[in-house]
Every structure is written in C-alpha cells, then in structure tokens.
Enzyme design. Structure first.
Site, PDB file in Angstrom:
ATOM      1  N   CYS A 108      -2.423   5.353   0.463  1.00 11.79           N
ATOM      2  CA  CYS A 108      -3.343   6.134   1.304  1.00 11.79           C
ATOM      3  C   CYS A 108      -2.880   7.573   1.429  1.00 11.79           C
ATOM      4  O   CYS A 108      -1.749   7.828   1.859  1.00 11.79           O
ATOM      5  CB  CYS A 108      -3.455   5.496   2.684  1.00 11.79           C
ATOM      6  SG  CYS A 108      -4.488   4.048   2.643  1.00 11.79           S
ATOM      7  N   CYS A 128     -26.660  23.982 -26.668  1.00  3.68           N
ATOM      8  CA  CYS A 128     -26.007  24.415 -27.898  1.00  3.68           C
ATOM      9  C   CYS A 128     -25.989  25.933 -27.983  1.00  3.68           C
ATOM     10  O   CYS A 128     -24.972  26.543 -28.316  1.00  3.68           O
ATOM     11  CB  CYS A 128     -26.725  23.829 -29.108  1.00  3.68           C
ATOM     12  SG  CYS A 128     -25.881  24.205 -30.664  1.00  3.68           S
ATOM     13  N   CYS A 177     -37.725  18.506 -24.675  1.00  4.76           N
ATOM     14  CA  CYS A 177     -37.322  19.168 -23.426  1.00  4.76           C
ATOM     15  C   CYS A 177     -36.469  20.399 -23.725  1.00  4.76           C
ATOM     16  O   CYS A 177     -36.281  21.250 -22.870  1.00  4.76           O
ATOM     17  CB  CYS A 177     -36.567  18.201 -22.522  1.00  4.76           C
ATOM     18  SG  CYS A 177     -34.951  17.718 -23.171  1.00  4.76           S
ATOM     19  N   CYS A 200     -23.059  22.662 -37.637  1.00  3.69           N
ATOM     20  CA  CYS A 200     -22.741  21.816 -36.478  1.00  3.69           C
ATOM     21  C   CYS A 200     -21.282  21.383 -36.545  1.00  3.69           C
ATOM     22  O   CYS A 200     -20.827  20.849 -37.556  1.00  3.69           O
ATOM     23  CB  CYS A 200     -23.651  20.591 -36.455  1.00  3.69           C
ATOM     24  SG  CYS A 200     -23.262  19.404 -35.156  1.00  3.69           S
ATOM     25  N   CYS A 215     -37.675  12.246 -29.647  1.00  4.89           N
ATOM     26  CA  CYS A 215     -37.496  13.519 -28.926  1.00  4.89           C
ATOM     27  C   CYS A 215     -38.715  13.820 -28.063  1.00  4.89           C
ATOM     28  O   CYS A 215     -39.851  13.714 -28.524  1.00  4.89           O
ATOM     29  CB  CYS A 215     -37.274  14.640 -29.944  1.00  4.89           C
ATOM     30  SG  CYS A 215     -37.135  16.269 -29.195  1.00  4.89           S
ATOM     31  N   CYS A 253     -24.806  18.314 -27.103  1.00  3.36           N
ATOM     32  CA  CYS A 253     -26.238  17.987 -27.126  1.00  3.36           C
ATOM     33  C   CYS A 253     -26.451  16.501 -26.867  1.00  3.36           C
ATOM     34  O   CYS A 253     -27.338  16.105 -26.117  1.00  3.36           O
ATOM     35  CB  CYS A 253     -26.870  18.405 -28.450  1.00  3.36           C
ATOM     36  SG  CYS A 253     -26.097  17.666 -29.903  1.00  3.36           S
ATOM     37  N   ASN A 255       0.848  -1.200   0.000  1.00  2.00           N
ATOM     38  CA  ASN A 255       0.000   0.000   0.000  1.00  2.00           C
ATOM     39  C   ASN A 255       0.876   1.240   0.000  1.00  2.00           C
ATOM     40  O   ASN A 255       1.362   1.675   1.028  1.00  2.00           O
ATOM     41  CB  ASN A 255      -0.922  -0.052   1.234  1.00  2.00           C
ATOM     42  CG  ASN A 255      -1.853   1.137   1.294  1.00  2.00           C
ATOM     43  OD1 ASN A 255      -1.632   2.139   0.618  1.00  2.00           O
ATOM     44  ND2 ASN A 255      -2.893   1.035   2.096  1.00  2.00           N
ATOM     45  N   CYS A 265     -19.649  18.849 -31.719  1.00  6.14           N
ATOM     46  CA  CYS A 265     -18.956  18.904 -30.417  1.00  6.14           C
ATOM     47  C   CYS A 265     -19.473  17.858 -29.444  1.00  6.14           C
ATOM     48  O   CYS A 265     -18.816  17.493 -28.509  1.00  6.14           O
ATOM     49  CB  CYS A 265     -19.079  20.297 -29.804  1.00  6.14           C
ATOM     50  SG  CYS A 265     -20.694  20.665 -29.087  1.00  6.14           S
TER      51      CYS A 265
END
Lengths: 461, 437
Positions: free
Chosen positions: A135, A355, A348, A402, A345, A408, A132, A405
C-alpha cells in the site's frame, strides 16, 4: 471442457480467480456472496494494525465513455476490529472448504507483532497468508506497506520473521512503486517465502478539481497520493510479471506468482497466465460491476482454452514468456508494412492524419480517379451526404516509404481494417547485440552507422 | 367539436440532450480528419471540432465553432434535414448509428442561450453602409456577418417579426418561435438595425437603397402558396398561414375533424402533423404523383405515417364541395403517370371519368410557393423566375447582391443553404467594399 482448478503453492481453488485484498473482501458476508457467485478464492482485506478511514477515499479516472478506466484510493487496511475479522475468516473457511481463503496482513515492523498476527491467522484455518508490502498511502507513512516493499532488505527481514512461525503458504505481495521489481522479489525468495503476488497499486494523484482547484477527491479541502488500479495499470503489471518470469533467481526458485493489476476480462486473465501468473486476483472490475463478473472470466477463459487445446491452467502458465526479450535481441531485419483493407475502410482518415502529423508521412489520399487529393479539396458550394460520401478520398499506404511503425494500425477504429503485413526485407537476420559485437563502431559513430545502412539498403524516413 | 389536444401536443419533438447524454454521445464521435459531416454541411461547420469541445466540457468554445460557420446554428440544429446532410455522411452510419450531430449542436447552442453570452463583437467601423432586404435566414446571416466585419447594416423586413420562415413557417414541434427570435436579437446586438414593415419596391425602392447604401443584399424568399385553380379554392386554407397561426395565435387555429392536406412536400407534412397533434381524427395527404416522386424527405414521410396520417397517391383535386360556408368534400380525379416533365419526374395525367369524392371538413394546401412577384419589379435579370446571380452572389445590377430562396433556381431550398448564401454574399460584399471603397 478445460479444467480451471489451480494448486497455488498448496492453496487449492476450483478456478484461478481470487478476489484481491481490497474493499470487496472487507467482510465475511461479502465473501460468502462472492463464493456463491463462483469466485475461486479471496484474499481477505488486510488485517493488522488499528486504523481509521476517511470519506471521499476513492477517485476515478474517466476517459471518454469509460467511467472508471482506473480507480485511485486512500483507503487503509481493514478498519474493523481484528477479532471480528478473524472470527469471520474462520466462518467463511468452514463454509467453503473448496475455496481458497487467503488472509492479507500488515503490522508494525516488529518480530513480535508479525509472529502474533501470523499465529492468529493460522488459527482460523485459512489456506494461506499474503504479506502486504504494497500500500503506497497512509500505512507507508507509518513504516508499513510500500515502505517495506520498496526496501528489499526490509522485505527480506520481515519475511524471515514470518517464515519463522508460518505453517501455511506465505505469499509476498510486491509494490510496483519501485525502480526494479526484481529486487524485492529476490529478497522474498531469499527469505524463504512460498509465493509472490503483484502488483499492488501504483502511487498516483487522480486529478485536480478545476472548479475548486482542490485535489480530486477532496477530503475536506485536502487530498494526496493514493493507490492506482484498474484497466489502466494492466500493462504495467504485465511488464513486472514478465520481469519476474525472466529473472533467473526468481524463476529458478520455482515460486508461483499470483498476478493482478487491471484484470477485467478473461482476455486479461489469459494474458497474465501466459506471462507466468498461476493464480489471478481481481478488484477494480468487481468494484465497478460486482461479483457477477466472475462468470464470464471463467466461461471466456474456459472457451479460449478449449479452442487453443489447453486442458489445464498449468499448461497455459508462462507459455508466452519465451517471446519476451530485450530490444537488443530483436531482429533488425524484420520488416512489416501497413496495408489498408479498402472494403472495410470507413474513410475516417484518422490513419492519414496520424501518419502525416506524427509518423512518416506515407499515407496518401486519392480521389476516385486515382489522383492525389489534398484534404478539404471539395468546393465550398459542394454539400449533402451523397457528395460528401461519393467524393471521399481513398486512403492508401505508400508502401515503399512505410517504416511499419504501426501507429495507423493503432488509431484505426475498424476491426481488422489495417493489417501489419510482414514483408521480406532482403537483409540477413541480425540483432543489435550481434551487430554491435561484430561491428562496435556502428554504435559509436554516426558515419559508420550511415555506411552500414547504405550497405544493407536501410533507408530512414 | 374535436378531441382536446394534449397540452404537450406542440412541444419540441426531440427533448434536449441531458448533460450526460451529450457527453456520452460526443465521446462516441471518432473525430474523422477532414470529416465528411463537415463537407456535407452546406455551411461547413467544423463538426468534429465542436463535438470534441462538448466532450471536454468547453461548451462556449463549441458554440463559437458552430457560429463561426453558421450564425443561425440554433435554428439549423433543429430544422436541418440532418439525415440528408451531416448525419447522413457520418462514417459510423454504415455499421453503427451516426452521431446525433443535430442534437449535439442544439446542446451547445442552448447552453449559450442560457448563459446570455455574446460570442462575437463588431469590428471597428469601416464606414460602409449595407442594406439587407428580408430578415429570413439568408438576410440575417448576411447582415450578421457584415456587422461582424464592421459594416453598418440596415435590415428591412416587411413582417412584424424577423426570422422569416424560422419564425413563421416552421412548426413549433421542430423549432419554438423563441429560438428564431433569439437569433434575431443576437444579430441586432451585433449592431444591425432592423426596420420592420418595410417592403422593397414601395418603401424603400431599389433606387433609394442604391442611393443611400454602398451595397445591397436581397433575400426576399418566395411568395405565396401556389393556386390550385379549382372551383371553391377560397374554402381551402393556405398551409403556410395554417402553420403561422399555430405559432403566433395557437388559440385561434381551428382544426377540422377530417382534414385533407393537398401536397406531399415538407410543408404539407408539417400541416398534417399539426392537424393530427391538435386533434384531427383523420388526416389524409393527397398527391398527384406517387410516393417515389414526393419531395418530402424520406425520414419526414416515415415520421408523419407514424403520426397516423394516411396517404392517397395519384389523386388530383378538381373541385371543393361546400355548404353554408363550410367544406363538405373534395372532388378529385384519379391520375396516371406519363412521360417525364421538365423536372425529370413523370408527369401525371388524369384518368378520364375516374372521379371520386373525398369527405373532409377542412382542406389545407401546401403545394409549394410561387416565386415572389416582387422580383419582377426589381429590374434584375432573372432565371426561371428566380433572381439571377453570378458566383459572387451579385445580381445583374452591380452592387446589388442576392441570396436565399429567391435565387434557388436549382437544388432544394433550405434554411442552411440560405445561411450559407448570406455568409458567402457577405464575404463578396466585404471584398468589394474593402477593395473598391
């Protein structure tokens, strides 16, 4: 059905799932129960120097409805007498010959102390030893744990002391609290260790109590940094695991790696295997839900392996490593765009706001007649579910703008609603490395970059 | 005489959310942008905003967000037909369960009540005086919004208590009386003076108000329950009075063993629920059309069936049979559906000779309220018996505005619509007073 058994540097277990050295492996009674539940192995909670623990030693990060996205602890190594631990280790190993019983150790940085603890562990009949060096709290203040792991020279020196007397496989456990994980791993290789494991916990403060203004959790009004673990650290662990797999010295040594850091599901487990781990250690998921989680870890992994045509664990190990590269090796001509499945879709508009506010303003809202419709376009006297639903705009990606990226895609709450669609860019494949070797001026002068972009038809949004 | 009702018979139907439930439920909200729940709400409360604030533990901010759009947020949290409004529009409804918006709103509002904090304070005095007639949801909303803007508001109410139907006409299973009275007190603390026992047309008259105030807002609601116009009608109880007694003098409410409720709207459902909860063995709702045409919300219809209420459709009362001052039975005639009437619903016609006798020891009618007769005394232009208004909520008499059920010539009357009327009318009045003072 897939064969889940592993042979990890000579340590055998019926499945790759070991309990990590942590509270779930504090006693023989716990490990007996864990093995009854189907765990393939256990790394005994670190034995070594005498310690005393405190109350309020665990803190948790709650995020949304996830009660324990991560846990933080200031618990030390085993606070039970070393003789008791050694006796129980021996009992457990005798009772479970087919399971991996590995013992974690941490003592003062003196050859005699290490020689002594290694010999005593070997006398129990344990299958292996884990050193170990990780820690980040408490023990490090006494020159142990991460105080060793953070200095490759110490790491190498102590491992050499251990290897002088070790007759069973020795695993060096690495701390993530270091700028380059490869360095201590190379030190372990140089010292002749038999295997590596990572990651130990990440140094952290879990939070501040807004009522009392004290650190959470408060230990009599005080608090401090502790070790962070659980689902939230998994990406950090995967990166460090891949870094070892890509290092020529570590990889060339052929040392197996026991992977851990936020493994909660068989999916996580499969990812660790694919990036080079050949045994897996679990702690936080057990601290949250108990030993029973091993059932789905094994079942899910086995089913996935069957579906993918993997017959054994070694067939999976490291299978994704060759996909890991640096930015300079990415194909600059690769182009993807987001496309929204209008049937899935739920309107929402989370992709729209993401975006619009944070990316490249290329998602538009259209009313049912196909006319651009700004937010809150409805009349104030309009209300009721039918009007709200029937006038909800359609969310459409303006594909020519677009940049792909993927923001979305990440915020969309619906499974498989937004797809990142690969499209031809019309440009020849080239990496940054290739480009800048041929045309170094592109990386040095913005005007040259602009010229290159124009020539290639690359538009920046 | 009847089964003794449980002491919890009239407890609020839905228990308050626990802190843990509220945090878990609020964290489920995905925070839609330009959210459909907000569109569906007639007062357009920014619902994702107030829900997010619950999830972060900012309950005071959550209550403020609600009250900024709707001063009667505590009442609306309980009485709104959320299935038809915000929750009905929740994007999670299609595949999952919609967010419990009503109950979360109640959580935020209850916390405010517990803390006795005033969110709003009146602005500096504008020196303008406005009279508001009727202390129901429309009147309270308008009065409160105007007081916030610094106008001096006097609210005239003919009843003893403010709150209108929230106080008198909604069963305590949906809204305890204290909730409505707390809202009245909040409006008063904004500086609104309430004069009770004042009926417009008598004292004060419209002329008095026009003389003494810069603007007037009329929100006098609806009138009495319609008449059945059948022999023995005097033995039939009025549904609204039935509910009122259950709220104000529950010990005085006598409930029969075998009760017939005439009508199938939401008030009828409330009457039937009360009767069942207070020990009636049998409650039958009768309606002259079929379940397709009934005006009760589908979720209310489902609810009352689960309460053990039975329905008889295509039945119209023709006569009350009584003996020694007590109801014995209701004589009815079977109906059949004919051509659509002016409401667009098929007009029911009696089937000649198809009479029947339904035994009952109590009959309650809840067949809708008449337009209030007061309207005709106000000398305002009307539209189908309702006060006519323009898009600014102004009546045919300049300076006199109106809102709430008394203008609801189209669409269904509801508390939340009344609150929105009051709010929008207050904006119009403010514009008028500030720009043309």
């Amino acid at each position: 059905m897939a064969d889940l058994s592993v042979n990890f540097s000579g340590i055998r277990s019926p499945n790759p799932f070991w309990l990590a050295s942590a509270p779930p492996t504090n006693s023989g009674a716990q490990i007996h129960r864990a093995f009854e539940n189907g765990w393939g192995g256990a790394v005994w909670k670190t034995i070594g120097a005498p310690v005393l623990n405190v109350s309020n030693r665990y803190g948790a990060w709650r995020y949304g409805n996830e009660k324990m996205l991560a846990i933080n602890n200031v618990e030390l190594i085993s606070d039970r007498p070393i003789e008791v631990n050694l006796r129980e280790i021996s009992d457990v190993k005798r009772a479970w010959p087919d399971r991996a019983v590995v013992v974690s150790a941490m003592v003062e940085s003196k050859p005699v102390a290490w020689h002594d603890v290694i010999r005593r562990i070997q006398d129990t009949g344990a299958d292996g030893i884990e050193l170990n060096y990780g820690c980040p709290h408490g023990m490090s203040e006494r020159g142990m744990g991460s105080a060793v792991g953070q200095v490759p020279e110490y790491c190498e020196q102590i491992t050499r002391w251990v290897m002088d007397v070790a007759k069973i496989p020795v695993i060096v456990k690495l701390t993530p609290n270091i700028s380059d994980i490869v360095m201590p791993a190379r030190a372990a290789v140089a010292a002749g260790a038999n295997a590596l494991s990572l990651i130990n916990t990440v140094n952290s403060i879990i939070g501040v109590d807004l009522e009392t203004l004290e650190i959470t959790p408060s230990i009599g009004g005080r608090g401090g940094h502790g070790g962070y673990a659980g689902p939230a650290v998994k990406p950090i662990a995967l990166n460090m695991l891949a870094a070892l797999g890509r290092d020529s010295i570590v990889r060339g040594s052929g040392l197996p790696i026991s992977g851990m850091g936020g493994i909660s599901t068989w999916r996580d487990a499969a990812e660790f295997l694919l990036l080079g781990a050949s045994s897996l250690q679990v702690c936080t998921a057990v601290m949250h839900y108990g030993f029973r989680v091993v059932e789905d870890l094994c079942d899910g992994l086995s089913n996935w392996m069957d579906e993918k045509g993997f017959a054994t664990i070694p067939q999976v190990v490291g299978r994704s490593l060759h996909h890991v590269t640096d930015f300079k090796d990415f194909d600059l001509s690769f182009k993807a765009i987001a496309r929204i499945d209008q049937d899935k879709c739920i309107r929402c508009e989370l992709c729209y706001v993401a975006c619009n506010d944070s990316a490249h303003q290329c998602i538009d809202l259209f009313d049912k007649h196909g006319i651009a419709s700004p937010p809150t376009a409805y009349d104030q006297s309009s209300n009721g579910k039918l009007e709200a639903i029937s006038t909800r705009p359609t969310v459409v990606v303006r594909e020519e703008d677009c940049v792909g990226c993927r923001l979305c895609f990440n915020v969309c709450p619906v499974e498989n609603c937004i797809h990142m669609l690969q499209v031809p860019s019309g440009r020849p494949s080239v990496t940054w490395e290739e480009l800048t070797q041929k045309q170094p001026e592109v990386a040095e002068d913005w005007k040259q970059m602009e010229r290159y972009r124009k020539k290639m038809g690359i538009q920046i949004h | 005489m009847i089964n003794k009702p449980s002491p919890h018979a009239l407890q609020e139907l839905l228990p308050p959310l626990t802190v843990n439930e509220a945090i878990t439920e609020s964290a489920r909200c995905i925070m839609c942008f330009d959210a459909p729940c907000t569109h569906a709400c007639p007062t357009h409360i920014d619902i994702p905003k107030f829900i997010k604030k619950i999830s972060t533990g900012n309950l005071l901010g959550s209550a403020r967000t609600i009250l900024e759009s709707n001063l009667l947020g505590a009442t609306c949290a309980r009485v709104c037909p959320v299935q038809e409004l915000c929750e009905g529009a929740c994007v999670l409804g299609s595949e999952h369960k919609p967010i419990a918006i009503g109950r979360l709103q109640r959580h935020a509002m209850d916390n405010l009540k517990g803390n006795k904090i005033d969110i709003f304070h009146p602005a500096n005095s504008t020196g303008k005086k406005v009279a508001v007639v009727g202390a129901g949801p429309a009147g309270l909303s308008c009065a409160g919004e105007l007081a916030k803007l610094g106008h001096s508001v006097t609210l005239y109410e003919k009843r003893e208590l403010g709150g209108g139907l929230s106080t008198y006409g909604i069963i305590v299973l949906r809204e305890p009386i204290e909730v409505a009275l707390t809202e009245v007190a909040m409006i008063q603390r904004l500086g609104v003076r309430i004069e009770i026992g004042k009926e417009i047309g008598i004292d004060p008259t419209v002329a008095d108000l026009q003389e003494n105030f810069h603007a007037v807002f009329i929100a006098i609601g609806l009138g009495h329950t319609r008449a059945l116009e059948i022999p023995g009608e005097e033995y039939v109880l009025d549904g609204l009075e039935y509910i009122e007694r259950s709220k104000l003098e529950p010990s005085q409410l006598r409930v029969g063993r075998n009760v017939i409720v005439i009508g199938a709207g939401n008030t009828a459902i409330d009457c039937a629920t009360l009767a069942r909860r207070l020990g009636a063995e049998r409650v039958t709702m009768i309606y002259r059309r079929t379940e397709k045409e009934m005006t009760a919300y589908p979720h209310e219809y489902d609810f009352v069936k689960r309460e053990g209420v039975t329905f008889r459709f295509l039945v119209q009362p023709t006569k009350v049979h009584h003996e020694n001052g007590g109801v014995k039975a209701l004589e009815c005639v079977r109906m059949t559906l004919g051509d659509p009437d002016c409401s667009g619903r098929p007009f029911p016609k009696p089937v000649p000779g198809a009479t029947m006798l339904l035994r009952a020891d109590q009959i309650v009618k809840a067949i809708g309220q008449n337009k209030t007769s007061l309207i005709s005394t106000l000398n305002l232009k009307t539209e189908g018996g309702f006060i006519h208004i323009n898009s600014d909520f102004e009546t045919s008499s300049p300076g006199i505005f109106a809102g709430g059920d008394c203008i609801r010539a189209r669409g269904s009357a509801s508390t939340v619509m009344a609150v929105q009327d009051g709010k929008l009318a207050a904006r119009s009045i403010h514009q008028r007073l500030v720009n043309h003072g």
